[in-house]
Enzyme design. Structure first.
Site, PDB file in Angstrom:
ATOM      1  N   LYS A  77      34.987  22.224 104.943  1.00 33.52           N
ATOM      2  CA  LYS A  77      33.739  22.961 104.723  1.00 33.52           C
ATOM      3  C   LYS A  77      32.638  22.446 105.640  1.00 33.52           C
ATOM      4  O   LYS A  77      32.469  21.230 105.794  1.00 33.52           O
ATOM      5  CB  LYS A  77      33.323  22.836 103.253  1.00 33.52           C
ATOM      6  CG  LYS A  77      32.102  23.669 102.873  1.00 33.52           C
ATOM      7  CD  LYS A  77      31.830  23.580 101.380  1.00 33.52           C
ATOM      8  CE  LYS A  77      30.588  24.342 100.972  1.00 33.52           C
ATOM      9  NZ  LYS A  77      30.331  24.278  99.511  1.00 33.52           N
ATOM     10  N   SER A 152      29.110  28.460  97.724  1.00 29.95           N
ATOM     11  CA  SER A 152      28.993  28.269  99.149  1.00 29.95           C
ATOM     12  C   SER A 152      30.314  27.911  99.834  1.00 29.95           C
ATOM     13  O   SER A 152      30.373  27.813 101.057  1.00 29.95           O
ATOM     14  CB  SER A 152      27.967  27.154  99.432  1.00 29.95           C
ATOM     15  OG  SER A 152      28.389  25.912  98.864  1.00 29.95           O
ATOM     16  N   SER A 176      29.627  26.570  93.570  1.00 29.00           N
ATOM     17  CA  SER A 176      30.115  26.771  94.928  1.00 29.00           C
ATOM     18  C   SER A 176      31.617  26.614  95.091  1.00 29.00           C
ATOM     19  O   SER A 176      32.186  27.097  96.072  1.00 29.00           O
ATOM     20  CB  SER A 176      29.402  25.815  95.885  1.00 29.00           C
ATOM     21  OG  SER A 176      28.038  26.151  95.986  1.00 29.00           O
TER      22      SER A 176
END
Length: 457
Positions: A77, A152, A176
């Protein structure tokens, strides 16, 4: 493309260790898959050169296995540092700037043999459950083209769902790991605070809200990656002793009691069809022998929201404040980031203390709930995936959403007190998921319920 791209990670790991598949074969198939799929979904960014990756795969085939991730391609990520790769955080301020070292969690995955092929897309600074930013653009939902992937950890979820990787890392402050898992048909685990250490920088005591964690296509793979990521770090003031997750993920869950909280007694607006679909999904736990009961809200939702937005804005202001203080950099922050910083800085000490007291009251209430139940369940989102060109839903279930994150209020009960929580996906014409939240520090119990779900869904 290689049928093994469909395999679960634990099966791939065993096949590589046994010499049935080489790291070169897996990398070749992975890069071909990325070339075929990624242009349409935009999940993987900062992809490393093919020659470098193939050379690392050949090197992996020439040495004994370093760990359970040996030779396995992964993308990290774009909020976490990988040595030599840029960590843009979705912001033009940091695009193209390579990180000098890997973060603790990333280094542990590399030490276990993972080959990092690039990064996964994220919203700017991870703010908002919709993966788009001015550096790389938007990530498309893996199951509903033209719709958001959530966030996210949206890039991670889509990379998993489209078989570009078999394991992914994520992070979770406000859903997220959970929201994109539910919207893309994969699993996302928000661990208890402590097992997966953050970086030993800045304040390490006051801002306990988010955590890193694993994502995968089945709970056993989630547990496998958590085994790699977890473990106390002596540089951190908080942590938990090591415990094996994968070895205990399979268990008889018959008789376990599950509290279905639905829309929190009507406090959380839901788009039409979401609550009904989730209620049908929860009922399937009975097929595993669980006792499922609909229960009344154990705490006031308005108080939870008050505590959450206070502590969140306070934490974001602390993190992004140094950027905000430089006018030239401030002008490049998205409006939601500026709003969080200004709101956080306007808070008084008394307001922060009140929020912390509410959080403590909620923890005490949830402990009482867990005296009677082994887990509680909520939807992973309050609406279906929305068009990818939206900023965020301005209305849900006929109720106006006054902030960029109010439409994700359903994740707050878990986030506020750091409960272990696994998002499990539900199949259907539109993707949705369930949050399985367990007792404090009972990550294994949550994974076991998820494994049972995986076996009957």
């Amino acid at each position: 493309m290689g049928e093994f791209l469909e395999w679960d990670a634990y099966r791939l790991s065993a096949a590589i260790a046994a010499g049935q598949i080489t790291a070169v074969e897996l990398m070749r198939a992975t890069l071909d898959r990325v070339a075929l799929v990624n242009p349409s979904v935009n999940a993987i960014v900062s992809l490393r050169p093919e020659a470098e990756l193939m050379a690392e795969a050949r090197a992996a085939d020439m040495v004994p296995a370093k760990g359970p991730l040996h030779g396995m391609p992964m993308a990290v990520k774009d909020l976490a540092n990988v040595a030599g790769l840029p960590t843009s955080m979705g912001s033009p301020l940091f695009a193209g700037k390579p990180a000098p070292t890997s973060d603790i969690m990333v280094q542990r995955m590399q030490d276990a043999g993972a080959i990092i092929i690039g990064k996964t897309n994220t919203p700017e600074f991870g703010l908002g459950s919709h993966t788009y930013n001015p550096v790389f653009g938007a990530t498309q939902n893996a199951l509903l083209p033209g719709c958001t992937a959530g966030g996210s950890s949206g890039g991670a979820a889509v990379a998993l769902a489209t078989r570009m990787v078999c394991l992914a890392d994520g992070s979770d402050m406000m859903g997220s790991l959970r929201n994109p898992a539910g919207w893309n048909g994969v699993y996302g685990m928000r661990p208890t605070w402590g097992p997966v250490p953050a970086e030993p920088v800045g304040d390490m005591f006051l801002h306990q809200l988010s955590t890193n964690g694993p994502m995968a296509r089945c709970p056993r793979d989630v547990a496998m990656l958590l085994d790699v990521q977890a473990g106390a770090d002596p540089r951190q003031p908080f942590g938990l002793p090591d415990e094996p997750f994968m070895d205990h993920v399979q268990a008889d869950v018959a008789g376990r009691r599950i509290a279905w909280l639905g829309d929190w007694g009507g406090a959380y607006p839901m788009e039409a069809g979401v609550l009904e679909a989730c209620a049908e999904g929860v009922a399937r736990f009975a097929d595993a022998g669980c006792v499922v009961e609909e229960v009344s809200p154990p705490f006031d939702a308005a108080a939870l929201w008050e505590a959450w937005i206070t502590l969140r804005s306070w934490a974001v202001a602390a993190k992004l404040g140094p950027i905000y203080d430089q006018p030239a950099m401030r002008d490049q922050l998205k409006p939601e980031a500026v709003w969080e910083v200004e709101r956080g800085r306007a808070l008084s000490g008394a307001e922060i203390q009140r929020a912390s007291a509410i959080r403590s009251d909620w923890f005490r209430a949830v402990v009482r709930l867990f005296d009677e139940y082994d887990a509680f369940v909520l939807p992973t989102a309050q609406c279906w995936p929305f068009p990818v060109d939206w900023d965020w839903p301005k209305e849900v279930g006929g109720v106006m959403m006054e902030t960029y994150h109010r439409w994700m209020e359903v994740v707050v009960p878990v986030s506020l007190i750091g409960l272990p929580c696994l998002a499990v996906p539900m199949t259907g014409p539109r993707p949705m998921g369930l949050q399985i939240a367990g007792r404090p520090r009972d990550d294994i119990g949550v994974l076991q319920l998820g494994e049972a779900w995986h076996g009957i869904s």
